[in-house]
Scaffold this motif. Structure first.
Motif, PDB file in Angstrom:
ATOM      1  N   SER A  70    -111.253   4.178   4.965  1.00 23.21           N
ATOM      2  CA  SER A  70    -112.188   5.163   4.432  1.00 23.21           C
ATOM      3  C   SER A  70    -112.509   6.176   5.533  1.00 23.21           C
ATOM      4  N   PRO A  71    -112.381   7.473   5.272  1.00 28.25           N
ATOM      5  CA  PRO A  71    -111.953   8.061   4.000  1.00 28.25           C
ATOM      6  C   PRO A  71    -110.459   7.842   3.762  1.00 28.25           C
ATOM      7  N   LEU A  72    -110.046   7.981   2.523  1.00 26.49           N
ATOM      8  CA  LEU A  72    -108.629   7.811   2.182  1.00 26.49           C
ATOM      9  C   LEU A  72    -107.801   8.873   2.895  1.00 26.49           C
ATOM     10  N   PRO A  73    -106.611   8.510   3.397  1.00 27.41           N
ATOM     11  CA  PRO A  73    -105.832   9.440   4.223  1.00 27.41           C
ATOM     12  C   PRO A  73    -105.372  10.695   3.496  1.00 27.41           C
ATOM     13  N   TRP A  74    -105.326  10.639   2.161  1.00 29.19           N
ATOM     14  CA  TRP A  74    -104.891  11.820   1.416  1.00 29.19           C
ATOM     15  C   TRP A  74    -106.073  12.671   0.940  1.00 29.19           C
ATOM     16  N   CYS A  90    -101.161  22.401   4.877  1.00 23.19           N
ATOM     17  CA  CYS A  90    -102.019  21.609   3.991  1.00 23.19           C
ATOM     18  C   CYS A  90    -103.132  22.466   3.413  1.00 23.19           C
ATOM     19  N   ALA A  91    -103.632  23.407   4.212  1.00 21.82           N
ATOM     20  CA  ALA A  91    -104.741  24.255   3.767  1.00 21.82           C
ATOM     21  C   ALA A  91    -104.359  25.129   2.582  1.00 21.82           C
ATOM     22  N   ARG A  92    -103.046  25.401   2.448  1.00 18.52           N
ATOM     23  CA  ARG A  92    -102.580  26.262   1.351  1.00 18.52           C
ATOM     24  C   ARG A  92    -102.375  25.497   0.048  1.00 18.52           C
ATOM     25  N   THR A  93    -102.551  24.186   0.072  1.00 17.20           N
ATOM     26  CA  THR A  93    -102.339  23.382  -1.137  1.00 17.20           C
ATOM     27  C   THR A  93    -103.375  22.259  -1.183  1.00 17.20           C
ATOM     28  N   ALA A  94    -103.240  21.368  -2.166  1.00 14.67           N
ATOM     29  CA  ALA A  94    -104.145  20.214  -2.255  1.00 14.67           C
ATOM     30  C   ALA A  94    -103.749  19.175  -1.211  1.00 14.67           C
ATOM     31  N   SER A  95    -104.748  18.510  -0.623  1.00 13.81           N
ATOM     32  CA  SER A  95    -104.467  17.507   0.415  1.00 13.81           C
ATOM     33  C   SER A  95    -103.639  16.346  -0.140  1.00 13.81           C
ATOM     34  N   THR A  96    -103.837  15.995  -1.429  1.00 13.95           N
ATOM     35  CA  THR A  96    -103.059  14.894  -2.025  1.00 13.95           C
ATOM     36  C   THR A  96    -101.582  15.258  -2.135  1.00 13.95           C
ATOM     37  N   THR A  97    -101.310  16.509  -2.508  1.00 17.51           N
ATOM     38  CA  THR A  97     -99.915  16.961  -2.628  1.00 17.51           C
ATOM     39  C   THR A  97     -99.252  17.024  -1.261  1.00 17.51           C
ATOM     40  N   TYR A  98     -99.982  17.530  -0.268  1.00 16.03           N
ATOM     41  CA  TYR A  98     -99.451  17.607   1.096  1.00 16.03           C
ATOM     42  C   TYR A  98     -99.134  16.210   1.627  1.00 16.03           C
ATOM     43  N   PHE A  99    -100.057  15.283   1.420  1.00 13.19           N
ATOM     44  CA  PHE A  99     -99.861  13.908   1.900  1.00 13.19           C
ATOM     45  C   PHE A  99     -98.601  13.315   1.285  1.00 13.19           C
ATOM     46  N   TRP A 100     -98.378  13.560   0.004  1.00 10.58           N
ATOM     47  CA  TRP A 100     -97.218  12.989  -0.696  1.00 10.58           C
ATOM     48  C   TRP A 100     -95.905  13.532  -0.134  1.00 10.58           C
ATOM     49  N   TYR A 101     -95.792  14.838  -0.060  1.00  8.62           N
ATOM     50  CA  TYR A 101     -94.505  15.433   0.333  1.00  8.62           C
ATOM     51  C   TYR A 101     -94.255  15.358   1.840  1.00  8.62           C
ATOM     52  N   GLU A 328    -101.773  20.958 -16.311  1.00 11.76           N
ATOM     53  CA  GLU A 328    -100.531  21.381 -15.663  1.00 11.76           C
ATOM     54  C   GLU A 328    -100.374  20.651 -14.336  1.00 11.76           C
ATOM     55  N   GLY A 329    -101.472  20.551 -13.577  1.00 12.87           N
ATOM     56  CA  GLY A 329    -101.602  19.688 -12.399  1.00 12.87           C
ATOM     57  C   GLY A 329    -100.363  19.500 -11.547  1.00 12.87           C
ATOM     58  N   PRO A 330    -100.348  18.477 -10.711  1.00  9.60           N
ATOM     59  CA  PRO A 330     -99.175  18.194  -9.879  1.00  9.60           C
ATOM     60  C   PRO A 330     -98.038  17.653 -10.727  1.00  9.60           C
ATOM     61  N   GLY A 331     -96.808  17.909 -10.284  1.00 12.81           N
ATOM     62  CA  GLY A 331     -95.649  17.497 -11.077  1.00 12.81           C
ATOM     63  C   GLY A 331     -95.267  16.049 -10.894  1.00 12.81           C
ATOM     64  N   VAL A 332     -95.874  15.347  -9.955  1.00  9.71           N
ATOM     65  CA  VAL A 332     -95.506  13.960  -9.662  1.00  9.71           C
ATOM     66  C   VAL A 332     -96.654  13.040 -10.069  1.00  9.71           C
ATOM     67  N   ALA A 333     -96.329  11.979 -10.804  1.00 12.22           N
ATOM     68  CA  ALA A 333     -97.360  11.101 -11.374  1.00 12.22           C
ATOM     69  C   ALA A 333     -98.223  10.458 -10.289  1.00 12.22           C
ATOM     70  N   ILE A 334     -97.608  10.030  -9.182  1.00 12.76           N
ATOM     71  CA  ILE A 334     -98.361   9.306  -8.162  1.00 12.76           C
ATOM     72  C   ILE A 334     -99.377  10.236  -7.481  1.00 12.76           C
ATOM     73  N   VAL A 335     -99.050  11.534  -7.398  1.00 11.09           N
ATOM     74  CA  VAL A 335    -100.001  12.503  -6.854  1.00 11.09           C
ATOM     75  C   VAL A 335    -101.158  12.693  -7.834  1.00 11.09           C
ATOM     76  N   ALA A 336    -100.824  12.689  -9.133  1.00  9.58           N
ATOM     77  CA  ALA A 336    -101.875  12.800 -10.148  1.00  9.58           C
ATOM     78  C   ALA A 336    -102.837  11.622 -10.055  1.00  9.58           C
ATOM     79  N   PHE A 337    -102.311  10.428  -9.782  1.00 12.80           N
ATOM     80  CA  PHE A 337    -103.173   9.252  -9.645  1.00 12.80           C
ATOM     81  C   PHE A 337    -104.100   9.388  -8.436  1.00 12.80           C
ATOM     82  N   THR A 338    -103.593   9.917  -7.330  1.00 10.27           N
ATOM     83  CA  THR A 338    -104.461  10.098  -6.159  1.00 10.27           C
ATOM     84  C   THR A 338    -105.530  11.146  -6.438  1.00 10.27           C
TER      85      THR A 338
END
Length: 564
Positions: A70-74, A90-101, A328-338
């Motif tokens: 805690s806090p979660l890394p993404w 990372c600042a140009r996108t969502a932190s969850t999407t950046y963490f994933w890719y 429309e959100g993120p294109g990857v399911a696991i990013v959507a879950f985060t």
């Protein structure tokens, strides 16, 4: 789709395995030697899907381990080395999407750019295959107990998530949007094709897993009830997950809309301080308590002259538009879950719960897929039944090594190629041949008569309905969906969702020509056993030389399975 295809084909595969006491290869050789190759195609699909599906489990395990902090890394963007500033990418996108890719996949910008397997994903993948190998060594009985525990645990977690999501603000709006579905979509063949894909991948048609598992079940077991139970539980899980997702989407859209209201209120306050707007335009102090209701009431009560001055300065806060943007959100399911986890209070706890669910579902699916590999091998080479440990290690080690290609920086793009364009086409092909072999070559009436003898009870009133579905309606639906899938694959460009580091966003790219050739080669290799075994049977029947081998009549009584 459950009625037309799902339950009939599930019952067919379960009944065939329970009757013949063999896996996919042996069953279809007995039912129709001319189409005996379909078992080999099913076996190959299990092998290739097992390679990349194990990586999905590895992703879930990695996220699960990362959730114990805690806090979660993404949740936050990382800082630059020797600086307090956030990483600009990372600042140009969502932190969850950046963490994933960038952290999990270490993804390249294009499929053509290669690289060595990512270390942390390779370790997670090794742990995944170790768990799978141990479950195989323990045998079907232990695997069955593990599956029972994992299924009930998954439903319990899913139910808890559903209850928690329904308590969120805005959940009702999300559910109302779900009920506002467009009826004309039912006339689209594309919608039915996608539904068929989802049905086969969620229920496991064509993999041979149910055939393999059913071969260990006593013959007197009522497989009709089993087929309906599996189908209805699958439907219940899908509906529960759907309600959960839409409730959370409604909550996120409501929160985004409230932030939009508060942003507008701040803009108005700044304009009042600057003297651009009159003091009577000031928003009420209690706006932060209930932004949605108070903002609307405040804006309605403003004089028309003030409204006309304010409107050009404000953002358009529309809940329906916010919902559309979230969906429309993120294109990857696991990013959507985060992203979903971040809306719950106590996100660390819910992250652990959700990734236990995903890892659990993935492992139980992998055990089913592996049964579609292990059982046919043991039926074909009976000596392997005495060397279960050696067989398990002999399969899991090369499968682990083969799946390493999917944890390279461009590995997820290869996964998309197989999962989006290869697997669905072959599953349609397999179930069509299974249906034809049983209903039109062996005979649906004859097969049902065998089942009545096997079950030791009179014909169920539902059996004639199954005969009609197997013989006419199911094959028609399957052929239409198969042709539509073929057209979709042939006429449309095959694309993948990639990470563009220059703009820090997901972009849709077209696969290069060599990837299309690779896809065709994989399709041909998987389908090849069907015509090859057909020719083998033709030669065996046509040439009297084959009569040198003493052959008795085909008896539908293969040897009984040993106790495991």
């Amino acid at each position: 789709m459950l009625f037309l295809v799902g339950v009939p084909l599930l019952f067919l595969e379960m009944a065939a395995g329970q009757r013949m006491r063999q896996g996919s290869i042996g069953v279809w050789k007995v039912i129709s030697p001319w189409l005996g190759g379909v078992g080999y195609t099913s076996f190959m699909v299990c092998c290739i899907v097992g390679l990349y599906y194990s990586v999905l489990v590895a992703w879930s395990l990695f996220y699960l381990i990362q959730s114990f902090q805690s806090p979660l890394p993404w949740a936050l963007c990382p800082s630059l080395r020797n600086s307090s500033d956030s990483d600009p990418e990372c600042a140009r996108t969502a932190s969850t999407t950046y963490f994933w890719y960038r952290h999990v996949l270490k993804a390249t910008d294009e499929v053509e750019i290669g690289g060595l397997p990512v270390t942390h994903l390779s370790v997670s993948l090794f742990v995944t295959w170790l768990i799978i190998c141990i479950s195989i060594i323990k045998g079907p009985k232990s695997s069955g107990k593990m599956l029972c525990v994992s299924v009930f645990l998954s439903y319990f977690i899913l139910f808890c998530l559903l209850i928690r999501s329904l308590m969120l603000e805005g959940a009702k709006f999300g559910l109302n949007s779900l009920l506002a579905a467009q009826a004309p979509a039912l006339y689209s063949v594309e919608v039915w094709r996608r539904t068929g894909n989802q049905l086969f991948l969620s229920m496991g048609h064509g993999f041979g897993s149910f055939t393999a598992i059913s071969s260990y079940i006593p013959r007197s077991n009522n497989c009709v009830v089993d087929a309906f139970a599996v189908a209805l539980l699958n439907l219940a899980a899908s509906l529960t997950a759907m309600v959960f997702v839409f409730a959370v989407i409604g909550h996120v859209a409501t929160e985004n809309n409230d932030r939009c209201y508060l942003g507008n209120a701040e803009t108005v306050m700044n304009l009042i301080v600057a003297g651009v707007l009159p003091p009577e335009a000031r928003p009420p102090d209690n706006l932060y308590d209930e932004p949605s209701s108070i903002y609307s009431r405040w804006f309605r009560n403003l004089p028309e002259q003030v409204k006309s001055m304010i409107l050009p300065q404000l953002s358009n806060c529309n809940l329906s538009e916010q919902l559309k943007e979230v969906m429309e959100g993120p294109g990857v399911a696991i990013v959507a879950f985060t992203d979903i986890i971040s809306v719950f209070p106590g996100p660390t706890f819910w992250a652990i719960i959700i990734f236990v669910l995903l890892a659990n579902l993935g492992l139980s699916t992998m055990i089913g897929i592996m049964q579609g590999i292990i059982t046919p091998l043991q039926d074909t080479f009976t000596s392997l039944r005495r060397h279960t440990k050696l067989l398990a290690v002999g399969i899991c080690v090369p499968m682990f090594l083969g799946s390493l290609i999917f944890v390279t920086p461009s590995g997820s793009y290869y996964m998309n190629l197989l999962d989006d364009y290869w697997a669905s086409l072959l599953l349609f092909f397999i179930v069509i041949l299974e249906n034809v072999a049983m209903a039109w070559i062996y005979g649906a009436r004859r097969f049902l008569a065998d089942l009545i003898i096997m079950l030791g009870r009179p014909m169920s009133p539902i059996f004639p309905i199954f005969r009609w579905l197997w013989s006419f309606l199911s094959p028609f639906v399957l052929v239409v969906l198969f042709i539509n899938t073929l057209i979709h694959l042939s006429l449309k460009s095959i694309t993948y969702l990639a990470w563009d580091s220059s703009i820090s966003n997901e972009v849709i790219r077209t696969y290069p020509s060599w990837a299309k050739v690779l896809l065709i080669i994989f399709i041909v290799i998987a389908i090849l056993p069907v015509p090859a075994y057909f020719l083998y049977t033709l030669v065996d029947v046509a040439f009297p030389v084959s009569m040198i081998h003493s052959k008795g009549p085909v008896v539908l009584e293969p040897e009984a399975k040993g106790t495991h």
